[in-house]
Design a protein around this motif. Structure first.
Motif, PDB file in Angstrom:
ATOM      1  N   VAL B 613       0.702  -1.109  -0.024  1.00  0.00           N
ATOM      2  CA  VAL B 613       0.212  -0.019   0.129  1.00  0.00           C
ATOM      3  C   VAL B 613       0.896   1.229  -0.055  1.00  0.00           C
ATOM      4  O   VAL B 613       1.753   1.471   0.811  1.00  0.00           O
ATOM      5  CB  VAL B 613      -0.797   0.054   1.155  1.00  0.00           C
ATOM      6  CG1 VAL B 613      -1.920   1.265   1.280  1.00  0.00           C
ATOM      7  CG2 VAL B 613      -1.789  -1.143   1.379  1.00  0.00           C
ATOM      8  N   HIS B 614       0.638   2.087  -0.831  1.00  0.00           N
ATOM      9  CA  HIS B 614       1.201   3.619  -0.856  1.00  0.00           C
ATOM     10  C   HIS B 614       0.136   4.859  -0.670  1.00  0.00           C
ATOM     11  O   HIS B 614      -0.984   4.801  -1.312  1.00  0.00           O
ATOM     12  CB  HIS B 614       2.199   3.641  -2.303  1.00  0.00           C
ATOM     13  CG  HIS B 614       2.822   4.946  -2.362  1.00  0.00           C
ATOM     14  ND1 HIS B 614       3.788   5.232  -1.496  1.00  0.00           N
ATOM     15  CD2 HIS B 614       2.462   5.808  -2.991  1.00  0.00           C
ATOM     16  CE1 HIS B 614       4.278   6.579  -1.852  1.00  0.00           C
ATOM     17  NE2 HIS B 614       3.439   6.943  -3.044  1.00  0.00           N
ATOM     18  N   LEU B 615       0.731   5.575  -0.006  1.00  0.00           N
ATOM     19  CA  LEU B 615      -0.229   6.711   0.330  1.00  0.00           C
ATOM     20  C   LEU B 615       0.610   8.073  -0.305  1.00  0.00           C
ATOM     21  O   LEU B 615       1.687   8.117  -0.003  1.00  0.00           O
ATOM     22  CB  LEU B 615      -0.518   6.842   1.907  1.00  0.00           C
ATOM     23  CG  LEU B 615      -1.791   6.250   2.226  1.00  0.00           C
ATOM     24  CD1 LEU B 615      -1.382   5.091   2.882  1.00  0.00           C
ATOM     25  CD2 LEU B 615      -2.447   7.420   3.080  1.00  0.00           C
ATOM     26  N   ALA B 616      -0.269   8.677  -1.143  1.00  0.00           N
ATOM     27  CA  ALA B 616       0.441   9.982  -1.887  1.00  0.00           C
ATOM     28  C   ALA B 616      -0.582  10.945  -1.742  1.00  0.00           C
ATOM     29  O   ALA B 616      -1.720  10.905  -1.360  1.00  0.00           O
ATOM     30  CB  ALA B 616       0.284   9.533  -3.496  1.00  0.00           C
ATOM     31  N   PRO B 617       0.293  12.024  -1.712  1.00  0.00           N
ATOM     32  CA  PRO B 617      -0.479  13.386  -1.248  1.00  0.00           C
ATOM     33  C   PRO B 617      -1.428  13.843  -2.504  1.00  0.00           C
ATOM     34  O   PRO B 617      -2.311  14.764  -2.277  1.00  0.00           O
ATOM     35  CB  PRO B 617       0.376  14.349  -0.957  1.00  0.00           C
ATOM     36  CG  PRO B 617       1.852  13.844  -1.493  1.00  0.00           C
ATOM     37  CD  PRO B 617       1.654  12.385  -1.505  1.00  0.00           C
ATOM     38  N   ALA B 618      -0.876  13.337  -3.807  1.00  0.00           N
ATOM     39  CA  ALA B 618      -1.633  13.869  -4.564  1.00  0.00           C
ATOM     40  C   ALA B 618      -1.477  12.908  -5.927  1.00  0.00           C
ATOM     41  O   ALA B 618      -0.860  12.063  -6.002  1.00  0.00           O
ATOM     42  CB  ALA B 618      -0.910  15.164  -5.219  1.00  0.00           C
ATOM     43  N   GLN B 619      -2.252  13.033  -6.896  1.00  0.00           N
ATOM     44  CA  GLN B 619      -2.540  11.917  -8.148  1.00  0.00           C
ATOM     45  C   GLN B 619      -1.180  11.667  -8.705  1.00  0.00           C
ATOM     46  O   GLN B 619      -0.681  10.639  -9.034  1.00  0.00           O
ATOM     47  CB  GLN B 619      -3.568  12.729  -9.126  1.00  0.00           C
ATOM     48  CG  GLN B 619      -3.844  11.689 -10.098  1.00  0.00           C
ATOM     49  CD  GLN B 619      -4.625  10.332  -9.712  1.00  0.00           C
ATOM     50  OE1 GLN B 619      -5.573  10.472  -8.891  1.00  0.00           O
ATOM     51  NE2 GLN B 619      -3.902   9.463  -9.954  1.00  0.00           N
ATOM     52  N   GLU B 639      -1.490  -1.362  -4.086  1.00  0.00           N
ATOM     53  CA  GLU B 639      -2.742  -0.500  -3.855  1.00  0.00           C
ATOM     54  C   GLU B 639      -2.150   0.880  -3.573  1.00  0.00           C
ATOM     55  O   GLU B 639      -1.495   1.265  -2.580  1.00  0.00           O
ATOM     56  CB  GLU B 639      -3.749  -0.937  -2.903  1.00  0.00           C
ATOM     57  CG  GLU B 639      -5.276  -0.296  -2.979  1.00  0.00           C
ATOM     58  CD  GLU B 639      -6.011  -0.560  -3.846  1.00  0.00           C
ATOM     59  OE1 GLU B 639      -5.907  -1.714  -4.759  1.00  0.00           O
ATOM     60  OE2 GLU B 639      -6.780   0.244  -4.312  1.00  0.00           O
ATOM     61  N   THR B 640      -2.441   1.938  -4.323  1.00  0.00           N
ATOM     62  CA  THR B 640      -2.186   3.270  -3.932  1.00  0.00           C
ATOM     63  C   THR B 640      -3.366   4.056  -3.354  1.00  0.00           C
ATOM     64  O   THR B 640      -4.547   3.890  -4.093  1.00  0.00           O
ATOM     65  CB  THR B 640      -1.502   4.032  -5.199  1.00  0.00           C
ATOM     66  OG1 THR B 640      -2.537   4.020  -6.206  1.00  0.00           O
ATOM     67  CG2 THR B 640      -0.367   3.586  -5.725  1.00  0.00           C
ATOM     68  N   ILE B 641      -3.167   4.907  -2.482  1.00  0.00           N
ATOM     69  CA  ILE B 641      -4.250   5.546  -1.694  1.00  0.00           C
ATOM     70  C   ILE B 641      -3.848   7.201  -1.828  1.00  0.00           C
ATOM     71  O   ILE B 641      -2.986   7.551  -1.158  1.00  0.00           O
ATOM     72  CB  ILE B 641      -4.524   5.157  -0.598  1.00  0.00           C
ATOM     73  CG1 ILE B 641      -5.116   3.550  -0.447  1.00  0.00           C
ATOM     74  CG2 ILE B 641      -5.691   5.978   0.155  1.00  0.00           C
ATOM     75  CD1 ILE B 641      -5.178   3.141   1.108  1.00  0.00           C
ATOM     76  N   VAL B 642      -4.647   7.827  -2.829  1.00  0.00           N
ATOM     77  CA  VAL B 642      -4.314   9.239  -2.655  1.00  0.00           C
ATOM     78  C   VAL B 642      -5.284   9.791  -1.476  1.00  0.00           C
ATOM     79  O   VAL B 642      -6.196   9.663  -1.164  1.00  0.00           O
ATOM     80  CB  VAL B 642      -4.967   9.911  -3.882  1.00  0.00           C
ATOM     81  CG1 VAL B 642      -4.810  11.401  -3.907  1.00  0.00           C
ATOM     82  CG2 VAL B 642      -4.330   9.399  -5.208  1.00  0.00           C
TER      83      VAL B 642
END
Lengths: 714, 714
Positions: B613-619, B639-642
């Motif tokens: 899982v990766h959390l990103a601040p923006a698209q 799975e990336t979560i913006v």
């Protein structure tokens, strides 16, 4: 260049822009190649598309139902953006526990709902808004700058006050020179022309850090001095509030902090009216005053005679000059804040800077002249501006309005520092010179950590100095003129390197600015050294040292974690590939109950070699435990350790270390049952052995710690 | 019975003995049967005797070599006792890090090397040592008890002083009655006849806890009062020390704490000489005094006349009586400390108690009589004992010796409380009425936690009352007479239940003791209520409530973790068997570096379904990360979560909760890379996301958190 590692250069190119992505620097080419090489050798169970649950949460038809801990199931907090990508909604930001959610709600009420990263571009300032926001520091200094200068001159008797005119002329030249110098800097560094970046880029790392240290001290002092002066203006008008000076100041700092945490636009709007009002009122004072003076043929009135306390020496003149120079603090605000302007940023910023300097020169020169014409001298019980107000407005609300706007602009001037300090820390953190947490943009796209750091430091300084302006002033101006000098010297180097059309003229302008600023710096440091400037003279090198050590740490860490680095890690921690990991699972068991059986079941279900360990204080207890173990069925290998001195954590940690030393390429997975109590107050009744074990095992290489929770709701 | 759960009855049988094994209660029959049933259904990889390393550490020929963290490999810290069992040596107790080892060395220098659990039997006291250790509290009270009584009587004028003789006679009867009563209790409870156990056993839980609360308050006050009186005696002799009263008292408490942490034998030796010296000096005073009185035919001298401040009412007499009764505090010390005697414990304890009561009666009655014969009255500036000393020893060193031994025994009297308080807490903790940490015997076989708790509480009381004896006295005696009354009432019930030879006579003795103690309790509580006894009257029920709540918590926890209990846990936490565990491994990845690749490799090597899982601040940042993921080879499902509001922990925790809610029988293993920095100061530079994530995930059922460490040495 000040970047951490060469591979971050591409980030640095667009790097003078403030973005939330700065926390996630992209990989450099070398690291990317190393990543590919590692990936080619990766052996493991092939990519499992048959996960036991849908990771996008979308396939399962699901009605929100309260979970065991009393809140709605959180599936609705995410929306599906594309295959393999979810977007969190605002609700996903709320903490899971009830107390945390209440705190978050209060916070949202105070500083507003969170702003999405996508709205970062829209939080920009129009020139008419930027002008008051960025100039309140600069313009408010005319409320105490001329007075600080005259207060030194009057020490040599009232005759010495006549020196104010030539000194003011020199200061005006200085203002114009520095203003022109910064005007040239802004287009050269269109993404933010702060002294830290300009000096660092052109003169090297240490001058850049010295400029940053000077500016940081100056921002803290700006907040403390402005609020001290503003509160003093209020308490002069309402003497009953006098004994509340310190709490009042701290309250104002807190309000400023809250306002800035809400974000730049809201903060800007608050400051428009008072700044313009202050300028207009001062212009009226000047107009009325000069009209009166014209009516008597510009004949100066004699100042009240004062005895000379000191001889009129060079040092006194220099002290007066450097005190007057505090009127210039804040002139650098625009150059730091270029990215906060609307496009085209640099052009709008340059125009705003021009207006600001023009207003400063007008007000400063006008005030000094009018004070001279009206024959006013500094008095202990009343500010010069207040005296001028009484002369100008003998009756009517004019005097009250002047005092009110003065107090207000002084209180708000501190806001400039709230704009610049976190931005400076952001630039420094991106280069690894400040803690990385200053990269993080909070809920409202403000640099919350930097804002809080500034507010705390300024509040401490304010309280430590008891809110007395006159004690704080000598510390002021050294830091800011250090930054001016370094920044403009940097521009000289810049033009000499880049050349370009008209570079000689530009170089000359910056060289004049740098020389003049350097002279003021020297003057201030020497003349005010004993009065308090020594603090700053001492603090700047210490801060530079601190920044360099921080940078050294991040740099070493970056190299240690880089993918292409030669492995210098402990053997068990070089495993970059799944097939290299050799497992031994260890389960410490204190007693056999539901929690430890669950940990044993979890350990066994991993299907790796597993060893249970029991620590007993005495032989007979060990025998009793082995008997229980056999009653259970002796499913796992058990090692008992008799700890005759009754300690548990130490022997267990040493045993695991010994196991690891016997076979250094082994990865030990220590599985600890953790009883989670819902009510925090009951945690006092438990020894928290799990946490203490985790702490003891942190230092051991190749030991992985796994907590298997068992929740007890009551 | 006061035990936690019925299955611990067998432990309770031998349970009045203090052993280190009390921390490890054995399983009850029901739990043992449940354990066997669970074991029968256990399916997993069969017991692996082929562990990748020898768990007894013996097979590998190994030369100690410094490990990476600069200390010797710890294999030599263990010796093999038998197959599957190791014994830790003293070195294994030392902490792993250098700072911790230095602290441990300083500690060992101060309180001595650790004592093995096996030596618990040898730390017993001979009678001649036990007598001074246990009687210093009781005997030292004669230094302030008679004075406290006469100080009340003299309020009604010097004529009222004559009442001292009949009151003393009543008190002697009381002393003998209570002494006989306790003499009977010791053989009936040969493993420790404390009021808590006797009252709890015979009267029920709440009376037992009330007795314990009374005794605990009394122990704290014993320390505070004795040290206050002792320090006051010293500062009376050396007035220069007067302003150091509070630091001196705190220092004495610290010295007492250190002495007791060293263990009971050493502590005992310190106290032998002063106690015996005090008794001998007092006997000399009595002998000389009565010889002088005999020479004048036992004619009493008249006391100095004093005006009556109050009328001679019943309340005044009762106040005088209850003030005199503080001479009896400490009489219960022997009965609590029976297990600290050499075998046969109860017989030695009973003999010691007899000697103590005889000495008390002799000294108390002798002093009251001699004071009456010499016509002495309490004075504000000098203690009665000091007046008596001056009369007895008009010259020579006798007076100085009397004052010195008085001061010393008062300072040391506090030690009785240091013997009894931790022991009482041990008994309470074993029953679940006090935190379990009071079960733990420290390095030196002393109950370190209880000793520290007493020292801290007494120091706080001492400082709060400014070290003034007279302010503390009114709080005293209520607690201890509550314990006396409950204990002896318990013995009445005991004899009525058990009968046995001569039970009627024994019952009568205890009934007399209980009645008399109860009367004193009532007298003290009523007569001194306004002067401070209300604090104790209020504190006892509050403490009982606290103890009951602690017991309730441990009881619920015990039932929740018991093996035979019906499963009321969250679905994912009912897995007592390996084959019930359904895995999903989740790896949060912030960026791709050596730390996160190691976590991914570890996760993959477990061979269970794995999701990154990766959390990103923006698209755009999410896109960039997916690109890097593909460059690596896309080995795991990502799975990336913006998170458009830039928070990381909240959305990640909610996502994991959502995954779990979608499939509640799943066990989620969250694998977090943890960069371990060797130098603690650098930890400030990191956000400790791993810790914050762990805290956020604690509340979620079925989520296992695994830390994969990567050590960075610099």
């Amino acid at each position: 260049m000040l970047r951490v590692g060469a591979e971050r250069d591409d980030a640095a190119q667009a790097g003078t822009v403030v973005t939330p992505s700065a926390e996630f620097p992209p990989l450099g080419d070398e690291e990317r190649a190393a990543l590919g090489r590692i990936g080619e050798r990766w052996r493991g169970p092939r990519r499992a598309d048959d996960l036991p649950v849908d990771p996008t949460l979308g396939r399962h038809e699901h009605h929100p139902a309260p979970t065991r801990f009393g809140r709605l199931a959180p599936i609705d907090m995410f929306t599906v953006a594309q295959p393999g990508e979810l977007v969190a909604t605002g609700a996903a930001d709320l903490p899971g526990n009830r107390a945390g959610r209440s705190v978050a709600r209060v916070r949202r009420t105070l500083i507003g709902p969170p702003l999405s990263s996508a709205s970062v571009l829209y939080e920009r300032m129009r020139k008419l808004v930027a002008l008051p926001v960025l100039s309140s520091d600069l313009l408010s200094s005319v409320a105490y700058g001329p007075e600080a200068m005259l207060a030194v001159l009057v020490l040599a008797g009232s005759a010495a006050l006549g020196l104010a005119l030539p000194l003011a002329a020199v200061l005006v030249v200085l203002m114009v020179a520095v203003g022109l110098s910064y005007r040239q800097t802004i287009p050269a560094y269109p993404h933010g022309a702060g002294s830290y970046i300009v000096a660092g880029d052109n003169l090297g790392r240490t001058p850049g850090l010295a400029a940053a240290a000077g500016l940081m001290l100056d921002y803290v002092l700006t907040v403390s001095v402005s609020i001290a002066a503003g509160v003093h203006a209020v308490t002069s008008a309402l003497p009953g509030l006098g004994r509340w000076t310190v709490p009042l100041g701290v309250l104002v700092i807190a309000v400023l902090l809250a306002g800035n945490l809400r974000g730049v636009r809201t903060a800007g709007n608050i400051f428009v009216l008072p700044t313009y009002a202050f300028v207009v009122v001062l212009l009226v004072v000047l107009a009325v005053g000069y009209a009166k003076a014209a009516s008597r043929g510009f004949a100066p009135l004699p100042p009240p005679s004062a005895p000379a306390a000191e001889g009129l020496g060079l040092l006194l003149v220099l002290r007066a000059f450097s005190s007057g120079a505090v009127s210039m603090t804040g002139i650098e605000a625009v150059s730091n804040a270029v990215p906060a302007f609307r496009p085209t940023e640099w052009r709008n910023a340059r125009t705003t800077l021009g207006w600001m300097v023009a207003m400063l020169v007008t007000l400063f020169a006008g005030l000094i002249g009018l004070i001279h014409l009206d024959g006013l001298a500094p008095r202990a019980d009343e500010t010069l501006l207040s005296q001028l107000g009484r002369v100008t407005f003998p009756s009517g609300p004019g005097y009250a309005i002047l005092q009110a706007t003065t107090a207000l602009i002084l209180l708000l001037a501190a806001n400039t520092a709230f704009n610049d300090f976190p931005r400076l820390l952001f630039f420094m953190a991106r280069d690894g010179h400040a803690p990385r947490r200053f990269l993080h943009m909070g809920d409202r796209l403000a640099f919350s950590n930097g804002l809080v750091a500034l507010a705390l430091t300024a509040a401490v300084v304010f309280v430590a100095f008891g809110g007395h302006t006159e004690r704080l002033i000598p510390l002021y101006a050294v830091g800011v003129f250090l930054a001016f000098t370094l920044s403009q010297t940097g521009m000289v180097v810049h033009w000499r390197r880049r050349r370009g059309p008209g570079w000689r003229r530009r170089l000359a302008v910056n060289a004049v600015g740098a020389t003049l600023s350097g002279l003021v710096l020297l003057t201030a440091a020497v003349a005010k050294f004993a009065e308090g400037a020594w603090v700053v003279v001492l603090a700047v090198p210490l801060l530079v040292l601190l920044f360099r050590r921080i940078h050294g740490h991040y740099d070493r860490l970056h190299r240690a974690l880089a993918l292409h680095s030669p492995p210098s890690a402990p053997p068990a921690e070089c495993d970059e590939l799944p097939q290299q990991v050799r497992h031994l699972v260890v389960v410490p068991v204190a007693r056999l109950n539901r929690a430890s059986l669950r940990a044993l079941a979890y350990a066994t279900s991993l299907g790796r070699p597993t060893l249970a360990v029991h620590l007993a204080p005495a032989q007979d207890e060990a025998d009793r435990f082995r008997d229980q173990w056999r009653a259970w069925g002796d499913h796992l290998k058990l090692e008992t350790i008799v700890s005759p001195y009754r300690s548990v954590i130490g022997p267990l940690a040493h045993y695991l270390e010994a196991l690891h030393a016997a076979s250094p390429d082994l990865t030990l997975t220590v599985i600890v049952p953790e009883v989670v109590l819902r009510r925090r107050r009951y945690r006092l009744l438990h020894s928290r052995a799990e946490q203490r074990l985790r702490t003891a095992l942190r230092a051991l290489p190749g030991v992985v710690v796994t907590s298997v929770p068992v929740h007890v709701s009551r």
